[in-house]
Design an enzyme around this catalytic site. Structure first.
Site, PDB file in Angstrom:
ATOM      1  N   THR A  26       0.877  -1.173   0.000  1.00  0.00           N
ATOM      2  CA  THR A  26       0.000   0.000   0.000  1.00  0.00           C
ATOM      3  C   THR A  26       0.914   1.222   0.000  1.00  0.00           C
ATOM      4  OG1 THR A  26      -1.898  -0.983   1.147  1.00  0.00           O
ATOM      5  CG2 THR A  26      -1.549   1.313   1.563  1.00  0.00           C
TER       6      THR A  26
ATOM      7  N   VAL B 127     -12.808  -5.455  -0.313  1.00  0.00           N
ATOM      8  CA  VAL B 127     -12.365  -4.095  -0.013  1.00  0.00           C
ATOM      9  C   VAL B 127     -11.605  -4.127   1.309  1.00  0.00           C
ATOM     10  CG1 VAL B 127     -13.126  -1.747   0.519  1.00  0.00           C
ATOM     11  CG2 VAL B 127     -14.308  -3.066  -1.252  1.00  0.00           C
TER      12      VAL B 127
HETATM   13  N1  ASP Z   1      -4.188  -2.535   3.891  1.00  0.00           N
HETATM   14  C1  ASP Z   1      -4.157  -3.078   2.557  1.00  0.00           C
HETATM   15  C2  ASP Z   1      -5.382  -3.944   2.348  1.00  0.00           C
HETATM   16  O1  ASP Z   1      -5.770  -4.657   3.248  1.00  0.00           O
HETATM   17  C3  ASP Z   1      -2.931  -3.865   2.256  1.00  0.00           C
HETATM   18  C4  ASP Z   1      -1.625  -3.311   2.772  1.00  0.00           C
HETATM   19  O2  ASP Z   1      -1.572  -2.271   3.381  1.00  0.00           O
HETATM   20  O3  ASP Z   1      -0.583  -3.915   2.535  1.00  0.00           O
HETATM   21  O4  ASP Z   1      -5.898  -3.942   1.270  1.00  0.00           O
END
Ligand code: ASP
Length: 310
Positions: free
Chosen positions: A177, A206
């Site tokens: 992310t 989501v």
């Molecule tokens: N938080 C993101 C999700 O769950 C993934 C991540 O931050 O690596 O889609």
């Protein structure tokens, strides 16, 4: 007057140190620096925190090193569905998109939703794509988001799922992310987050990144936060808002509240979690419980970037 400060992350889904070449790590560091420079140019010119967050994240969305925009993870159908949000700590306006398939830079669209007054605040799927196209944002075919690296990760995760070894997959294959949080010279806070989510995620899944209060939060009274990690856990803990609430009503410092959430509240869940945040005084934190987190900070003292523990 406040001392402008920007913190960013490129996710806690880092390539394991043992597999990271010096050249690859230098590439990640250069990418983080480019993002910080874009955001810092806004803050140093006296611009607003919202614009700095948008600028810093747009650079990472365009950079194939990160799981957001170009370089996003593949879902179970071998396609890309992107989530993003932004929040303005001065007005509590926010914007969010979930499961968009054609918006080139989701952070630009959510920033515009917030500017327009946050009604609608959140658009999902085809509706988000249609609104962005109707409002003149750059649109792309879904294949624009693909990279060989993420395609290989999809194959690897599918193979592991068949073999029952998913839990042992490196964080970098599973997720990533990007995010930013900023304090501007006028004392206003903002935060934003953008992601392709989890590799091989179910179509329509989501995460926390577009959920205001889970993966993103900003309030001038307390702090601005962008989170990274297993989104389902962040949603269940309403993690970013919980840090704000601990500060506002519990009297905790940003460092105490974020440490408690990442290292205590999530500890039993093997979440793979991290965040970047700053408070109204410009104090910054970047806790994570993984091997590393792509991260960096820009302030009048200069730019710093890091991947693993020092
Ligand atoms: N938080 C993101 C999700 O769950 C993934 C991540 O931050 O690596 O889609």
């Amino acid at each position: 007057m406040s001392v402008p400060t920007l913190v960013i992350h490129g996710g806690c889904g880092v390539i394991p140190r043992a597999q990271m070449s010096a050249a690859r790590e230098a590439g990640f560091r250069a990418s983080l620096r480019a993002s910080l420079e874009a955001g810092w140019a806004v803050l140093a010119g006296g611009g607003p925190a919202m614009a700095a967050v948008e600028a810093a994240i747009a650079v990472m969305e365009d950079d194939p090193n990160f799981n957001a925009g170009h370089g996003s993870a593949f879902n179970a159908d071998g396609a890309h569905e992107l989530d993003a949000s932004i929040m303005d700590g001065a007005t509590l306006r926010a914007g969010s998109v979930a499961s968009t398939r054609r918006i080139r830079n989701p952070i630009r669209v959510v920033a515009e939703l917030a500017r327009r007054g946050a009604d609608p605040l959140m658009l999902a799927g085809e509706g988000a794509d249609r609104w962005a196209a109707d409002n003149g944002f750059a649109m792309v075919e879904n294949g624009y988001f693909a990279t060989d690296w993420r395609r290989a990760a999809l194959e690897e995760i599918r193979a592991r799922a068949r073999a029952g070894t998913l839990a042992a997959a490196p964080e970098s294959e599973k997720h990533g992310t990007v995010g930013a949080a900023a304090l501007d010279a006028a004392g206003h806070l903002a935060a934003g987050t953008s992601t392709g989510g989890y590799t091989n995620k179910m179509v329509g899944r989501v995460g926390d990144s577009p959920i205001i209060g889970a993966g993103t939060w900003a309030d001038d009274r307390t702090c601005a936060i962008s989170a990274t990690g297993k989104g389902e856990f962040f949603i269940r803990k309403v993690l970013a808002h919980e840090i704000h609430a601990r500060m506002l009503w519990g009297g905790q410092s940003l460092a105490e509240a974020s440490r408690a959430m990442i290292h205590d509240e999530l500890s039993g869940w093997a979440a793979g979690a991290g965040l970047v945040a700053l408070d109204r005084a410009g104090n910054t934190v970047m806790p994570y419980d993984t091997e590393g987190m792509y991260r960096g900070k820009a302030s009048p003292a200069g730019i710093e970037v890091a991947v693993y523990a020092a």
